[in-house]
Write an enzyme that holds these catalytic residues in place. Structure first.
Site, PDB file in Angstrom:
ATOM      1  N   LYS A   1      -2.456   6.352   7.776  1.00 56.75           N
ATOM      2  CA  LYS A   1      -2.008   4.965   7.520  1.00 56.75           C
ATOM      3  C   LYS A   1      -0.770   4.634   7.949  1.00 56.75           C
ATOM      4  CE  LYS A   1      -3.148   2.999   3.471  1.00 56.75           C
ATOM      5  NZ  LYS A   1      -3.461   3.029   2.161  1.00 56.75           N
TER       6      LYS A   1
ATOM      7  N   CYS B   1      20.193 -34.576   0.238  1.00 59.03           N
ATOM      8  CA  CYS B   1      20.747 -36.091   0.017  1.00 59.03           C
ATOM      9  C   CYS B   1      21.833 -35.857  -0.945  1.00 59.03           C
ATOM     10  CB  CYS B   1      19.458 -36.537  -0.596  1.00 59.03           C
ATOM     11  SG  CYS B   1      18.877 -35.678  -2.025  1.00 59.03           S
TER      12      CYS B   1
ATOM     13  N   ARG C   1     -17.623  -1.618  -3.934  1.00 59.48           N
ATOM     14  CA  ARG C   1     -17.441  -0.239  -4.363  1.00 59.48           C
ATOM     15  C   ARG C   1     -17.256  -0.047  -5.840  1.00 59.48           C
ATOM     16  NH1 ARG C   1     -12.512   3.568  -2.305  1.00 59.48           N
ATOM     17  NH2 ARG C   1     -11.170   2.129  -3.246  1.00 59.48           N
TER      18      ARG C   1
ATOM     19  N   CYS D   1      15.035 -38.567  -1.507  1.00 66.15           N
ATOM     20  CA  CYS D   1      15.475 -37.545  -0.536  1.00 66.15           C
ATOM     21  C   CYS D   1      14.541 -37.481   0.640  1.00 66.15           C
ATOM     22  CB  CYS D   1      15.435 -36.079  -1.282  1.00 66.15           C
ATOM     23  SG  CYS D   1      15.686 -34.653  -0.283  1.00 66.15           S
TER      24      CYS D   1
ATOM     25  N   GLU E   1     -16.833  -2.647   5.856  1.00 64.29           N
ATOM     26  CA  GLU E   1     -15.929  -3.150   5.279  1.00 64.29           C
ATOM     27  C   GLU E   1     -15.997  -4.650   5.624  1.00 64.29           C
ATOM     28  OE1 GLU E   1     -13.822  -0.946   4.114  1.00 64.29           O
ATOM     29  OE2 GLU E   1     -12.164  -1.968   3.653  1.00 64.29           O
TER      30      GLU E   1
ATOM     31  N   CYS F   1      15.136 -30.205  -5.727  1.00 65.16           N
ATOM     32  CA  CYS F   1      15.816 -31.605  -5.730  1.00 65.16           C
ATOM     33  C   CYS F   1      15.008 -32.588  -6.313  1.00 65.16           C
ATOM     34  CB  CYS F   1      16.170 -32.235  -4.153  1.00 65.16           C
ATOM     35  SG  CYS F   1      16.658 -33.730  -4.082  1.00 65.16           S
TER      36      CYS F   1
ATOM     37  N   LYS G   1      -9.134   1.645  10.598  1.00 68.57           N
ATOM     38  CA  LYS G   1      -9.355   1.379   9.103  1.00 68.57           C
ATOM     39  C   LYS G   1      -9.113   0.246   8.817  1.00 68.57           C
ATOM     40  CE  LYS G   1      -7.820   3.498   4.794  1.00 68.57           C
ATOM     41  NZ  LYS G   1      -8.031   2.425   4.148  1.00 68.57           N
TER      42      LYS G   1
ATOM     43  N   ASP H   1      -8.801  -3.278   7.035  1.00 67.46           N
ATOM     44  CA  ASP H   1      -8.146  -3.812   5.995  1.00 67.46           C
ATOM     45  C   ASP H   1      -8.885  -4.754   5.294  1.00 67.46           C
ATOM     46  OD1 ASP H   1      -6.368  -3.695   3.810  1.00 67.46           O
ATOM     47  OD2 ASP H   1      -4.874  -4.614   4.995  1.00 67.46           O
TER      48      ASP H   1
ATOM     49  N   GLU I   1     -11.701   6.184  14.091  1.00 67.40           N
ATOM     50  CA  GLU I   1     -12.190   4.763  13.875  1.00 67.40           C
ATOM     51  C   GLU I   1     -10.937   3.988  13.262  1.00 67.40           C
ATOM     52  OE1 GLU I   1     -15.266   4.385  11.345  1.00 67.40           O
ATOM     53  OE2 GLU I   1     -16.433   5.870  12.492  1.00 67.40           O
TER      54      GLU I   1
ATOM     55  N   TYR J   1     -19.766   1.008   9.225  1.00 70.08           N
ATOM     56  CA  TYR J   1     -19.357   2.455   9.573  1.00 70.08           C
ATOM     57  C   TYR J   1     -20.099   3.477   9.101  1.00 70.08           C
ATOM     58  CZ  TYR J   1     -16.027   1.495   5.882  1.00 70.08           C
ATOM     59  OH  TYR J   1     -15.579   1.429   4.491  1.00 70.08           O
TER      60      TYR J   1
ATOM     61  N   CYS K   1      21.541 -30.805  -3.232  1.00 68.33           N
ATOM     62  CA  CYS K   1      20.462 -30.761  -2.051  1.00 68.33           C
ATOM     63  C   CYS K   1      21.073 -30.856  -0.907  1.00 68.33           C
ATOM     64  CB  CYS K   1      19.541 -31.739  -2.293  1.00 68.33           C
ATOM     65  SG  CYS K   1      18.290 -32.173  -1.165  1.00 68.33           S
TER      66      CYS K   1
ATOM     67  N   ASP L   1       1.014  -1.221   0.044  1.00 67.16           N
ATOM     68  CA  ASP L   1       0.030  -0.123   0.097  1.00 67.16           C
ATOM     69  C   ASP L   1       0.909   1.392   0.002  1.00 67.16           C
ATOM     70  OD1 ASP L   1      -2.165  -1.495   0.214  1.00 67.16           O
ATOM     71  OD2 ASP L   1      -3.027  -0.603   1.978  1.00 67.16           O
ATOM     72  N   TYR L   2       2.002   1.109   0.748  1.00 67.65           N
ATOM     73  CA  TYR L   2       2.845   2.276   0.950  1.00 67.65           C
ATOM     74  C   TYR L   2       3.564   2.708  -0.310  1.00 67.65           C
ATOM     75  CZ  TYR L   2       6.389   5.411   2.472  1.00 67.65           C
ATOM     76  OH  TYR L   2       7.314   6.479   2.798  1.00 67.65           O
TER      77      TYR L   2
HETATM   78  S1  IVH Z   1     -14.961   5.882   5.984  1.00 66.13           S
HETATM   79  C1  IVH Z   1     -16.480   8.795   2.497  1.00 66.13           C
HETATM   80  N1  IVH Z   1     -14.356   4.359   7.881  1.00 66.13           N
HETATM   81  O1  IVH Z   1     -11.075   2.839   3.589  1.00 66.13           O
HETATM   82  C2  IVH Z   1     -15.768   7.975   3.472  1.00 66.13           C
HETATM   83  N2  IVH Z   1     -13.614   3.821   5.646  1.00 66.13           N
HETATM   84  O2  IVH Z   1      -9.408   4.415   1.749  1.00 66.13           O
HETATM   85  C3  IVH Z   1     -16.212   6.710   3.560  1.00 66.13           C
HETATM   86  N3  IVH Z   1     -12.247   2.042   5.270  1.00 66.13           N
HETATM   87  O3  IVH Z   1     -13.089   3.123   1.040  1.00 66.13           O
HETATM   88  C4  IVH Z   1     -15.088   5.867   3.971  1.00 66.13           C
HETATM   89  N4  IVH Z   1     -12.129   1.581   7.555  1.00 66.13           N
HETATM   90  O4  IVH Z   1     -13.259   0.908   2.132  1.00 66.13           O
HETATM   91  C5  IVH Z   1     -14.470   4.625   6.531  1.00 66.13           C
HETATM   92  N5  IVH Z   1     -13.707   3.120   9.618  1.00 66.13           N
HETATM   93  C6  IVH Z   1     -13.562   3.176   8.369  1.00 66.13           C
HETATM   94  C7  IVH Z   1     -13.086   2.576   7.406  1.00 66.13           C
HETATM   95  C8  IVH Z   1     -13.018   2.977   5.977  1.00 66.13           C
HETATM   96  C9  IVH Z   1     -11.791   1.052   6.255  1.00 66.13           C
HETATM   97  C10 IVH Z   1     -11.817   1.942   3.996  1.00 66.13           C
HETATM   98  C11 IVH Z   1     -13.041   2.197   3.167  1.00 66.13           C
HETATM   99  C12 IVH Z   1     -12.707   3.408   2.090  1.00 66.13           C
HETATM  100  C13 IVH Z   1     -11.070   3.208   2.201  1.00 66.13           C
HETATM  101  C14 IVH Z   1     -10.544   4.626   2.276  1.00 66.13           C
END
Ligand code: IVH
Length: 691
Positions: free
Chosen positions: A322, A419, A136, A440, A172, A434, A115, A117, A113, A235, A416, A34-35
Site C-alpha cells: 500500500k 463586513c 463482501r 455581508c 471492485e 458572520c 489495488k 480503492d 495489479e 480481477y 468578519c 487507511d494508514y
Molecule cells: S484480490 C483473495 N485484487 O483489496 C484475494 N483485491 O485488501 C482477493 N482489491 O478485498 C483479492 N484491488 O476488495 C484483489 N486487484 C485487486 C484488488 C483487490 C482492490 C481489494 C479487494 C480486497 C482488498 C484487500
C-alpha cells in the site's frame, strides 16, 4: 507492559477498530486514514501474538471488516471473500517473496495489479447471465445488491464467448474521480439550496470517491444508483472446475467474456521487477482517472497458489503493497479567512507553491478554529500538507524544528474579514459565522447567484462571475435590481473575476451580445412559475420540492405571507423548522419590500390555476397514501388532495382511508393494503370523487 495493561490495550484497540470498520464499511464515512487504521491493526496483531490468551475470537484481526446493512437480503458466499495481507515496507514485501520461494520449486511469476480503492463485489453468472451480486459483508455473507449492480454499465448482464456454465467473478466497484467531483458538487449545491449550514454540508459531503461509491451501492432505489455512474474492474474468477492454469490467463479469459479488466498489470519474474512496477505506478497513479491505494501482488501459477494455501483470513499467495498518503513540507505564507454563502468562515492556508500528487498546491484548508488550535499554528511555520483522497489538500502538522524564534501564534479573527461584523460560534459547533446575512458582500452575492441560477430563475448570461461583477460595480444589490438593469449599463462593463483557487483574478468585460442575452434572459424570467420564484428567494430550508409544495398549497405570495407558522407546519413533510424559516423570512422588512418590488416588475407571484387546485373540504379528515406513477407528478397529486382537505401519510396502516395506486406501484404495498382492506383507488377515481 504488564498483562493487565496489555489486556486493556487489546480491548481498547479491538473496540476502536470495530468502530472504524463500522464507519468505513457501513456508514461509508471513515474518520481515520487507511494508514492509521493499518497501524492500529498491526499493533493489535503484535499484542495478540505475544499474549494469545487475550485474543478474542471476534477480534478485528480475525474477522473481515463487514459492510452488512439491514436493508438488503443476506447471502452466504460460496467461496469466502477474504482480505489480503498488506504492507507499506519494501522489506516486508521481500520477506513475502522469500516465503513464497520456499514452496515454489519451478519458475516463479507474480502478477502485479492495481489495488483499486473501491468496494469488493462478488458476481455470480449462470449460463452466461448475471444471477446475483453480493458485497463482501463479513467475508462469509454479504448484502445482495444485484439490482444496484445491474445499473453499472461496465458489468455485463449477458456474457459472450466460451464461459463456464456457473462461476463467480470478484472485483471492485468504484467511482471515477471526475464523476465524484461533479456529483459531490451537485450534492453541495442541493444542500446549500436546502439552507444546510456550511459545516454540516462538509459533514454530509462524501470524503472521497470510495465512500461515494460505497454509499451509492447501499441505496435502496436502483434508479438513483444508476445516476451515480459507477464503474467496476473485475480481477478474480472462481469456478468449481478449473478455468485456467494461471491468473494472467484467467484475466485474459474474463476480458474475452466481456468483463472490464484493467490492462495496467504486469507479469513479473522476480521481486525486483515487482518493486520496479510498484515504483513506476507510484509516479503514474495520479494520472489515472480513479484512485488506487496500492498494488496487489499475486502468484501467477494456480497450482502454486493452491500449494501455498490460506491462513484463517488471508491467502499466502498474495499480498498488497500500500502507498502511504503523500505528505510534503512547505512554508506558510499567510492565513486568509473565506466567507461562504451562508456566512460560514473557512480559514485557508496560503502556501509557498509545492508539488503534491501530480498538482501544484498553493492553498490548503485549515477547516476551523479548533483545527488551527490543534495545529498550534504560528506565523511563517513550515507545515505538512496532504491530499489523502479529498479534493482540497489539508494541513496535517507543523514542523516545529523549523519554527522561527520570533514566530507568534496565529489568532483567529473576532470580526468578519468582509463586513467587520462580530463573528459568532454556536454552542457545540466548530465553525464561526458572520450573521450579517443581508449585507455581508459574499453572502449577498451568494444569494444573488442563487436567484439567477439554472434551477431558480434560470437567467441566461448571468453566471456567478458576472453577478459578482454587477454587485461590485454597484449595479445589483437586491433581486429587484436585476429588473432595472439597462443594456447600456451592461455593454462593455469591465469587472475583475473572483479569485480562483490559486488566489489569482482576471479582468473581464461584458460583450454586446452577452449584454443583449442578459436583458432578454431577465425579461423571460418574469414568466417563471411562482414555485421557482419562491425557491429563488433563498429562504433557508426551502429547496425546490418544498417551494413547490408551499406554492401549490397557498396559491399566491399574499396567502403565504399571511399564513401562520402552524398552517405551514401542518403540511405533509414540511414541519416546524421549515415553517419557522418561512415566517422569519417574511418578518424581515427588507425581504417584504423586495417582494413588493418584484410584484411591480410583473413577476409571477401566484400559481396559474390548474384542475383540482380549487380549495374544498370534500376530503376532510381522510387519510391518503400515494404510490406509483401518475399522469401528473406525485407532489402535484398530493397537493390536490391537501387542497381539498385530505391528509397525506407516508405508510400503510389500519387508519389509512385510501391508497391511490399509480403505475408500477410496489407489490408489497398492494398486498399490505389488500390485507388491511383499505380502499385502493386510481387517479381517475380520485378526480371523480372531487368532481
Ligand atoms: S484480490 C483473495 N485484487 O483489496 C484475494 N483485491 O485488501 C482477493 N482489491 O478485498 C483479492 N484491488 O476488495 C484483489 N486487484 C485487486 C484488488 C483487490 C482492490 C481489494 C479487494 C480486497 C482488498 C484487500
Amino acid at each position: 507492559m504488564n498483562s493487565q495493561a496489555t489486556q486493556a490495550r487489546i480491548n481498547e484497540l479491538s473496540a476502536s477498530l470495530k468502530e472504524h470498520n463500522y464507519r468505513y464499511y457501513t456508514l461509508s464515512n471513515p474518520i481515520i486514514s487507511d494508514y492509521e487504521f493499518d497501524q492500529l491493526l498491526k499493533e493489535l496483531e503484535q499484542l495478540e501474538a505475544n499474549f494469545p490468551e487475550f485474543a478474542w475470537a471476534d477480534s478485528p484481526t480475525r474477522v473481515v471488516g463487514g459492510d452488512i446493512t439491514k436493508q438488503f437480503e443476506q447471502v452466504t458466499h460460496k467461496y469466502p471473500m477474504l482480505s489480503l495481507g498488506n504492507t507499506y515496507s519494501e522489506q516486508e514485501l521481500r520477506d513475502f517473496d522469500e516465503r513464497v520461494k520456499k514452496v515454489a520449486v519451478e519458475k516463479l511469476e507474480y502478477v502485479c495489479e492495481l489495488k483499486f480503492d473501491g468496494l469488493a463485489i462478488s458476481i455470480t453468472y449462470e449460463n452466461g447471465k448475471l444471477l446475483r451480486a453480493v458485497t463482501r459483508g463479513d467475508g462469509s455473507k454479504g448484502d445482495d445488491v444485484t439490482a444496484n449492480v445491474k445499473t453499472i454499465r461496465s458489468i455485463p448482464h449477458v456474457l459472450k464467448g466460451n464461459y463456464p456454465s456457473l462461476f463467480e467473478i470478484r472485483g471492485e466497484i468504484f467511482m471515477h474521480r471526475k464523476t465524484f467531483e461533479r456529483l459531490n458538487q451537485n450534492l453541495r449545491m442541493t444542500l446549500i439550496e436546502l439552507g444546510v449550514d456550511e459545516d454540516k454540508i462538509i459533514e454530509r459531503l462524501y470524503k472521497n470517491p470510495r465512500n461515494f461509491a460505497s454509499g451509492s451501492l447501499k441505496m435502496q432505489d436502483s434508479s438513483e444508483v444508476a445516476k451515480r455512474a459507477l464503474d467496476a474492474f473485475l480481477y478474480f474468477v472462481y469456478a468449481d472446475q478449473s478455468v485456467a492454469k494461471s491468473h494472467a490467463e484467467s484475466l485474459a479469459l474474463a476480458s474475452s467474456w466481456g468483463f472490464h479488466v484493467n490492462q495496467n498489470f504486469a507479469v513479473c519474474s522476480n521481486i525486483d521487477e515487482v518493486w520496479a512496477f510498484i515504483q513506476k505506478m507510484d509516479k503514474e497513479r495520479h494520472q489515472l482517472s480513479f484512485d488506487i491505494d496500492g498494488i496487489v501482488i499475486k502468484v501467477n501459477d494456480y497450482a502454486l497458489q493452491q500449494e501455498l494455501g490460506f491462513t484463517a483470513k488471508i491467502p499466502r499467495w498474495a499480498i498488497a503493497y500500500k502507498y502511504k498518503t503523500e505528505s510534503v513540507l512547505t512554508y506558510l505564507e499567510t492565513v486568509s479567512y473565506q466567507v461562504g454563502r451562508t456566512g460560514a468562515i473557512t480559514p485557508v492556508a496560503n502556501l509557498k507553491p509545492v508539488s503534491l500528487g501530480g498538482t501544484t498546491v498553493k492553498r490548503a484548508s485549515l477547516y476551523n478554529a479548533d483545527e488551527m488550535e490543534r495545529l498550534d499554528l504560528h506565523t511563517h511555520d513550515w507545515v505538512y500538507v496532504e491530499k489523502g483522497g479529498e479534493i482540497i489538500p489539508k494541513v496535517t502538522g507543523v514542523e516545529l524544528s523549523k519554527r522561527d524564534l520570533f514566530a507568534s501564534k496565529i489568532i483567529y479573527p473576532t470580526h468578519c474579514p468582509e463586513c467587520n461584523t462580530q463573528l459568532q460560534r454556536k454552542e457545540g459547533e466548530a465553525v464561526h459565522y458572520c450573521t450579517n446575512d443581508s449585507h455581508c458582500p459574499p453572502q449577498l452575492i451568494g444569494r444573488l447567484e442563487h436567484f439567477v441560477s439554472r434551477r431558480a430563475m434560470n437567467i441566461e448570461g448571468l453566471g456567478s462571475e458576472t453577478v459578482s461583477g454587477l454587485f461590485k460595480a454597484g449595479l445589483v444589490k437586491s433581486y429587484a435590481d436585476f429588473y432595472q438593469l439597462k443594456f447600456e449599463q451592461l455593454d462593455g462593463l469591465e469587472f475583475e473575476t473572483t479569485e480562483d483557487v490559486d488566489g489569482k483574478s482576471k479582468k473581464r468585460s461584458i460583450k454586446e451580445k452577452t449584454a443583449n442575452n442578459i436583458i432578454a434572459g431577465i425579461e423571460a424570467s418574469k414568466n417563471m412559475p411562482f414555485e421557482r420564484l419562491l425557491f429563488a428567494l433563498g429562504i433557508r430550508m426551502v429547496g425546490e420540492t418544498v417551494a413547490k409544495k408551499i406554492a401549490r398549497q397557498f396559491g399566491n405570495i399574499d396567502n403565504l405571507m399571511k399564513a401562520s407558522k402552524e398552517e405551514i407546519a401542518e403540511m405533509y413533510e414540511i414541519g416546524e423548522k421549515i415553517a419557522e424559516q418561512v415566517i422569519l423570512f417574511f418578518a424581515d422588512e427588507e425581504n417584504r419590500n423586495n417582494v413588493a418590488q418584484l410584484k411591480t416588475f410583473g413577476l409571477q407571484l401566484e400559481v396559474v390555476e390548474q384542475v383540482g387546485l380549487e380549495r374544498s373540504n370534500i376530503l376532510d379528515g381522510k387519510k391518503f397514501l400515494v404510490s406509483g406513477a401518475f399522469s401528473i407528478s406525485r407532489d402535484e397529486l398530493k397537493a390536490i388532495i391537501e387542497r381539498n382537505g385530505g391528509k397525506i401519510v407516508g405508510s400503510i396502516s389500519k387508519s389509512l382511508d385510501y391508497l391511490i395506486a399509480g403505475e408500477k406501484m410496489g407489490p408489497e404495498k398492494l398486498k399490505k393494503a389488500t390485507d388491511l382492506q383499505i380502499k385502493i383507488i386510481s387517479e381517475q377515481d380520485l378526480m371523480a370523487l372531487l368532481n
